[in-house]
Scaffold this active site. Structure first.
Site, PDB file in Angstrom:
ATOM      1  N   ILE A  73       0.846  -1.210   0.000  1.00 35.67           N
ATOM      2  CA  ILE A  73       0.000   0.000   0.000  1.00 35.67           C
ATOM      3  C   ILE A  73       0.880   1.260   0.000  1.00 35.67           C
ATOM      4  CG2 ILE A  73      -1.890   1.208   1.169  1.00 35.67           C
ATOM      5  CD1 ILE A  73      -2.628  -1.555   2.435  1.00 35.67           C
ATOM      6  N   ASP A 109      12.046   1.918   5.657  1.00 39.55           N
ATOM      7  CA  ASP A 109      11.530   0.538   5.631  1.00 39.55           C
ATOM      8  C   ASP A 109      12.700  -0.373   5.992  1.00 39.55           C
ATOM      9  OD1 ASP A 109       8.865  -0.774   3.838  1.00 39.55           O
ATOM     10  OD2 ASP A 109      10.432  -2.078   4.642  1.00 39.55           O
ATOM     11  N   ASN A 110      12.414  -1.419   6.755  1.00 42.05           N
ATOM     12  CA  ASN A 110      13.498  -2.367   7.088  1.00 42.05           C
ATOM     13  C   ASN A 110      13.551  -3.531   6.101  1.00 42.05           C
ATOM     14  OD1 ASN A 110      11.340  -3.960   7.785  1.00 42.05           O
ATOM     15  ND2 ASN A 110      11.892  -4.212   9.937  1.00 42.05           N
ATOM     16  N   SER A 162      11.673  -5.968   5.671  1.00 44.24           N
ATOM     17  CA  SER A 162      11.295  -7.290   6.182  1.00 44.24           C
ATOM     18  C   SER A 162      10.238  -7.930   5.292  1.00 44.24           C
ATOM     19  CB  SER A 162      10.781  -7.191   7.627  1.00 44.24           C
ATOM     20  OG  SER A 162       9.691  -6.295   7.698  1.00 44.24           O
ATOM     21  N   SER A 200      -7.337  -1.051  10.362  1.00 49.57           N
ATOM     22  CA  SER A 200      -7.971  -2.117   9.588  1.00 49.57           C
ATOM     23  C   SER A 200      -9.415  -2.311  10.028  1.00 49.57           C
ATOM     24  CB  SER A 200      -7.192  -3.413   9.832  1.00 49.57           C
ATOM     25  OG  SER A 200      -7.927  -4.525   9.385  1.00 49.57           O
ATOM     26  N   TYR A 250      -2.881  -9.816  15.728  1.00 50.19           N
ATOM     27  CA  TYR A 250      -2.732  -8.758  14.723  1.00 50.19           C
ATOM     28  C   TYR A 250      -3.803  -7.676  14.939  1.00 50.19           C
ATOM     29  CZ  TYR A 250      -3.458  -6.268  10.339  1.00 50.19           C
ATOM     30  OH  TYR A 250      -3.648  -5.271   9.413  1.00 50.19           O
ATOM     31  N   LYS A 268      -3.671  -3.452  16.133  1.00 48.87           N
ATOM     32  CA  LYS A 268      -4.306  -2.293  15.482  1.00 48.87           C
ATOM     33  C   LYS A 268      -5.183  -1.544  16.486  1.00 48.87           C
ATOM     34  CE  LYS A 268      -2.534  -2.743  11.456  1.00 48.87           C
ATOM     35  NZ  LYS A 268      -1.510  -1.782  11.020  1.00 48.87           N
ATOM     36  N   ARG A 296     -12.978 -21.114   7.420  1.00 51.03           N
ATOM     37  CA  ARG A 296     -11.751 -20.755   8.151  1.00 51.03           C
ATOM     38  C   ARG A 296     -12.169 -20.149   9.490  1.00 51.03           C
ATOM     39  NH1 ARG A 296      -7.818 -16.444   5.241  1.00 51.03           N
ATOM     40  NH2 ARG A 296      -9.617 -15.108   5.591  1.00 51.03           N
TER      41      ARG A 296
HETATM   42  P1  NAD Z   1       3.363  -4.724   3.436  1.00 53.87           P
HETATM   43  O1  NAD Z   1       3.923  -5.825   4.273  1.00 53.87           O
HETATM   44  O2  NAD Z   1       3.428  -4.873   1.965  1.00 53.87           O
HETATM   45  O3  NAD Z   1       4.055  -3.341   3.833  1.00 53.87           O
HETATM   46  C1  NAD Z   1       4.520  -3.068   5.127  1.00 53.87           C
HETATM   47  C2  NAD Z   1       5.961  -2.582   5.014  1.00 53.87           C
HETATM   48  O4  NAD Z   1       6.451  -2.279   6.327  1.00 53.87           O
HETATM   49  C3  NAD Z   1       6.902  -3.629   4.407  1.00 53.87           C
HETATM   50  O5  NAD Z   1       7.621  -3.036   3.334  1.00 53.87           O
HETATM   51  C4  NAD Z   1       7.828  -4.022   5.567  1.00 53.87           C
HETATM   52  O6  NAD Z   1       9.125  -4.338   5.109  1.00 53.87           O
HETATM   53  C5  NAD Z   1       7.792  -2.767   6.423  1.00 53.87           C
HETATM   54  N1  NAD Z   1       8.036  -2.977   7.861  1.00 53.87           N
HETATM   55  C6  NAD Z   1       7.452  -3.884   8.703  1.00 53.87           C
HETATM   56  N2  NAD Z   1       7.933  -3.723   9.942  1.00 53.87           N
HETATM   57  C7  NAD Z   1       8.824  -2.696   9.903  1.00 53.87           C
HETATM   58  C8  NAD Z   1       9.634  -2.061  10.879  1.00 53.87           C
HETATM   59  N3  NAD Z   1       9.669  -2.462  12.142  1.00 53.87           N
HETATM   60  N4  NAD Z   1      10.420  -1.038  10.478  1.00 53.87           N
HETATM   61  C9  NAD Z   1      10.424  -0.617   9.195  1.00 53.87           C
HETATM   62  N5  NAD Z   1       9.692  -1.188   8.236  1.00 53.87           N
HETATM   63  C10 NAD Z   1       8.895  -2.216   8.585  1.00 53.87           C
HETATM   64  O7  NAD Z   1       1.861  -4.495   3.918  1.00 53.87           O
HETATM   65  P2  NAD Z   1       0.714  -3.592   3.282  1.00 53.87           P
HETATM   66  O8  NAD Z   1      -0.326  -4.500   2.747  1.00 53.87           O
HETATM   67  O9  NAD Z   1       1.271  -2.550   2.415  1.00 53.87           O
HETATM   68  O10 NAD Z   1       0.123  -2.961   4.622  1.00 53.87           O
HETATM   69  C11 NAD Z   1       0.537  -1.701   5.105  1.00 53.87           C
HETATM   70  C12 NAD Z   1      -0.159  -1.424   6.426  1.00 53.87           C
HETATM   71  O11 NAD Z   1      -1.571  -1.485   6.236  1.00 53.87           O
HETATM   72  C13 NAD Z   1       0.160  -2.428   7.534  1.00 53.87           C
HETATM   73  O12 NAD Z   1       0.263  -1.717   8.753  1.00 53.87           O
HETATM   74  C14 NAD Z   1      -1.054  -3.335   7.549  1.00 53.87           C
HETATM   75  O13 NAD Z   1      -1.287  -3.903   8.814  1.00 53.87           O
HETATM   76  C15 NAD Z   1      -2.164  -2.351   7.183  1.00 53.87           C
HETATM   77  N6  NAD Z   1      -3.327  -3.026   6.576  1.00 53.87           N
HETATM   78  C16 NAD Z   1      -3.140  -3.800   5.462  1.00 53.87           C
HETATM   79  C17 NAD Z   1      -4.235  -4.460   4.905  1.00 53.87           C
HETATM   80  C18 NAD Z   1      -4.059  -5.346   3.690  1.00 53.87           C
HETATM   81  O14 NAD Z   1      -4.956  -6.129   3.400  1.00 53.87           O
HETATM   82  N7  NAD Z   1      -2.969  -5.251   2.937  1.00 53.87           N
HETATM   83  C19 NAD Z   1      -5.507  -4.321   5.471  1.00 53.87           C
HETATM   84  C20 NAD Z   1      -5.659  -3.511   6.595  1.00 53.87           C
HETATM   85  C21 NAD Z   1      -4.544  -2.854   7.136  1.00 53.87           C
HETATM   86  C1  UD1 Z   2      -8.212 -11.052   6.401  1.00 62.33           C
HETATM   87  C2  UD1 Z   2      -7.926 -10.975   7.884  1.00 62.33           C
HETATM   88  C3  UD1 Z   2      -8.155  -9.549   8.363  1.00 62.33           C
HETATM   89  C4  UD1 Z   2      -7.321  -8.567   7.528  1.00 62.33           C
HETATM   90  C5  UD1 Z   2      -7.696  -8.746   6.055  1.00 62.33           C
HETATM   91  C6  UD1 Z   2      -6.926  -7.857   5.126  1.00 62.33           C
HETATM   92  C7  UD1 Z   2      -8.458 -13.222   8.754  1.00 62.33           C
HETATM   93  C8  UD1 Z   2      -9.389 -14.026   9.613  1.00 62.33           C
HETATM   94  N1  UD1 Z   2      -8.784 -11.916   8.594  1.00 62.33           N
HETATM   95  O1  UD1 Z   2      -9.552 -10.694   6.215  1.00 62.33           O
HETATM   96  O2  UD1 Z   2      -7.790  -9.428   9.715  1.00 62.33           O
HETATM   97  O3  UD1 Z   2      -7.584  -7.232   7.934  1.00 62.33           O
HETATM   98  O4  UD1 Z   2      -7.425 -10.123   5.696  1.00 62.33           O
HETATM   99  O5  UD1 Z   2      -5.568  -8.174   5.164  1.00 62.33           O
HETATM  100  O6  UD1 Z   2      -7.471 -13.711   8.243  1.00 62.33           O
HETATM  101  N2  UD1 Z   2     -10.833 -17.021   1.265  1.00 62.33           N
HETATM  102  C9  UD1 Z   2     -10.938 -18.279   0.670  1.00 62.33           C
HETATM  103  N3  UD1 Z   2      -9.790 -18.936   0.344  1.00 62.33           N
HETATM  104  C10 UD1 Z   2      -8.543 -18.416   0.572  1.00 62.33           C
HETATM  105  C11 UD1 Z   2      -8.449 -17.134   1.182  1.00 62.33           C
HETATM  106  C12 UD1 Z   2      -9.620 -16.478   1.518  1.00 62.33           C
HETATM  107  O7  UD1 Z   2     -12.032 -18.779   0.448  1.00 62.33           O
HETATM  108  O8  UD1 Z   2      -7.531 -19.069   0.285  1.00 62.33           O
HETATM  109  C13 UD1 Z   2     -12.075 -16.289   1.577  1.00 62.33           C
HETATM  110  C14 UD1 Z   2     -12.252 -15.949   3.035  1.00 62.33           C
HETATM  111  O9  UD1 Z   2     -12.922 -16.964   3.725  1.00 62.33           O
HETATM  112  C15 UD1 Z   2     -13.047 -14.635   2.949  1.00 62.33           C
HETATM  113  C16 UD1 Z   2     -12.558 -13.987   1.639  1.00 62.33           C
HETATM  114  O10 UD1 Z   2     -11.996 -15.051   0.887  1.00 62.33           O
HETATM  115  O11 UD1 Z   2     -14.420 -14.903   2.826  1.00 62.33           O
HETATM  116  C17 UD1 Z   2     -11.507 -12.911   1.863  1.00 62.33           C
HETATM  117  O12 UD1 Z   2     -10.449 -13.451   2.642  1.00 62.33           O
HETATM  118  P1  UD1 Z   2      -9.105 -12.623   2.949  1.00 62.33           P
HETATM  119  O13 UD1 Z   2      -8.556 -12.109   1.667  1.00 62.33           O
HETATM  120  O14 UD1 Z   2      -8.230 -13.485   3.771  1.00 62.33           O
HETATM  121  O15 UD1 Z   2      -9.603 -11.355   3.769  1.00 62.33           O
HETATM  122  P2  UD1 Z   2     -10.479 -11.266   5.120  1.00 62.33           P
HETATM  123  O16 UD1 Z   2     -10.934 -12.591   5.562  1.00 62.33           O
HETATM  124  O17 UD1 Z   2     -11.521 -10.241   4.902  1.00 62.33           O
END
Ligand code: NAD
Ligand code: UD1
Length: 336
Positions: free
Chosen positions: A12, A33-34, A36, A126, A149, A153, A292
């Site tokens: 993101i 960014d580290n 990771s 989230s 997790y 948040k 799940r």
């Molecule tokens: P991502 O893992 O692609 O990006 C996170 C970045 O943070 C990575 O590049 C990682 O290397 C870096 N990072 C982690 N720990 C660190 C630290 N201690 N110091 C410096 N860098 C560090 O994840 P994303 O999908 O881009 O998500 C970004 C944020 O949004 C996260 O906080 C995640 O929890 C939140 N979020 C993501 C989703 C999703 O579905 N992708 C949904 C809700 C919230």
């Molecule tokens: C998951 C996380 C949520 C996080 C969100 C975005 C869980 C329980 N929740 O949510 O905390 O904020 O991702 O990162 O993990 N599905 C399948 N097969 C798969 C994967 C998913 O059927 O292999 C289904 C799931 O049951 C769900 C939908 O697809 O109905 C979306 O799943 P997913 O992408 O994992 O997102 P969330 O469950 O919404």
């Protein structure tokens, strides 16, 4: 003036950097960014897309000295804080690592910000903080979490609310994301999970590209139109634009405000699979397996507050989300 983007080489964060670079009144961008969960290859791709350079610092947000040095060297005006771990299952296996990285890391960042009198923050929260409330989910509902997790948040949100209450100079937007999917339309950046993906879209796209054999659909006995889970999928570019709007409107936010970033629409697992199949032209074998643990039937946003406060709403439809996911995955079958 500079903007600090923590986690800016991640999924993101990188899309948000692209949108920030497109602003006419752009500020210098510093990414910390580290690595990771990301790669420096993202930085080259960002230059290819925007034609502009960013400053990159490889450091951990938990490292006080390194973070302090960034604030000493750059005149940071505001921070967008993406850095954190995000895998729900892993968070139950390694809770300490999640609490340390996400919660302690954020506290460290806030301490350094406060010391340098930088009090504008956009934070990645989230929809997981809504627990099992019934959709549409709105920001005034009670919050809860069912896994470490989600707890991180929620704890960070509490810390941010307390901080803003203690000092009225803070302006904080806690953006509660629904399900980000898709990729930049160039196909140069996108989601690149480590190992076997946990989330639906990366799993489906790796099946489509031949890296995985078959999708497991977690349950077809939910109380939804086709029995499979329904989620509010949002294009990552719309989400990125939401961050730009939040940043631009921080002045209007007094204290700390939680704001949903979703579309307000729900899509089922089978609708995703069928649309993906149609757009990619690939076969997507799947099998129905039991639910799940922890999954809800239906999750979608009430997206009205973001429109009222930020004049933001998602504009990209499911077709675009999936076409962009497929372009990224087919051009980069092994990720970066
Ligand atoms: P991502 O893992 O692609 O990006 C996170 C970045 O943070 C990575 O590049 C990682 O290397 C870096 N990072 C982690 N720990 C660190 C630290 N201690 N110091 C410096 N860098 C560090 O994840 P994303 O999908 O881009 O998500 C970004 C944020 O949004 C996260 O906080 C995640 O929890 C939140 N979020 C993501 C989703 C999703 O579905 N992708 C949904 C809700 C919230
Ligand atoms: C998951 C996380 C949520 C996080 C969100 C975005 C869980 C329980 N929740 O949510 O905390 O904020 O991702 O990162 O993990 N599905 C399948 N097969 C798969 C994967 C998913 O059927 O292999 C289904 C799931 O049951 C769900 C939908 O697809 O109905 C979306 O799943 P997913 O992408 O994992 O997102 P969330 O469950 O919404």
């Amino acid at each position: 003036m500079s903007l600090l983007i923590t986690g800016g080489t991640g999924y993101i964060g990188s899309h948000t950097v692209v949108e920030l670079q497109a602003l006419t009144d752009e500020q210098d961008i510093v990414i910390v960014d580290n690595l990771s969960n990301s790669s420096t290859k993202v930085l080259d791709r960002l230059i290819q897309i925007t034609g502009k350079k960013v400053t990159f610092v490889k450091a951990d947000i938990c490292d006080y000295e390194a973070m302090n040095a960034i604030f000493e060297q750059h005149k940071i005006d505001a921070v967008i804080h993406f850095a954190g771990y995000k895998a729900v299952g892993e968070s139950s296996e390694k809770p300490l690592s999640y609490y340390y990285n996400n919660v302690s890391g954020t506290v460290m960042l806030l301490k350094v910000m406060a010391e340098h009198k930088v009090k504008k923050l956009v934070f990645s929260s989230s929809a997981t903080v809504y627990g099992d409330n019934e959709s549409p989910l709105n920001e005034s509902m009670a919050t809860s979490a069912t896994n470490p997790y989600g707890q991180t948040k929620l704890m960070i949100e509490h810390i941010l609310f307390d901080l803003a209450k203690s000092d009225s100079n803070w302006s904080i937007a806690c953006l509660r994301y629904f399900n980000p999917i898709g990729a930049h339309s160039s196909g140069l950046i996108g989601e690149n999970p480590n190992g076997v993906p946990n989330n639906l879209l990366p799993y489906v796209s790796q099946v489509a590209v031949g890296r995985l054999a078959q999708l497991q659909v977690f349950g077809d006995d939910y109380d939804t139109a086709d029995g499979t889970g329904v989620r509010d999928y949002i294009h990552v570019v719309d989400l990125a634009k939401g961050h730009v709007k939040a940043l631009q409107n921080l002045g209007k936010i007094s204290g700390c405000k939680a704001i949903n970033l979703g579309t307000g629409n729900g899509t089922s697992v089978l609708e995703i699979v069928n649309t993906f199949k149609e757009i990619s032209g690939q076969n997507i074998p799947y099998k129905i397996v039991p639910r799940r643990a922890g999954d809800l039937a239906t999750v979608f946003a009430d997206a009205s507050l973001a429109y009222e406060l930020l004049n933001w709403q998602a504009t990209r439809d499911l077709h675009t989300m999936i076409a962009d996911t497929w372009r990224w995955q087919s051009q980069n079958p092994q990720g970066f």
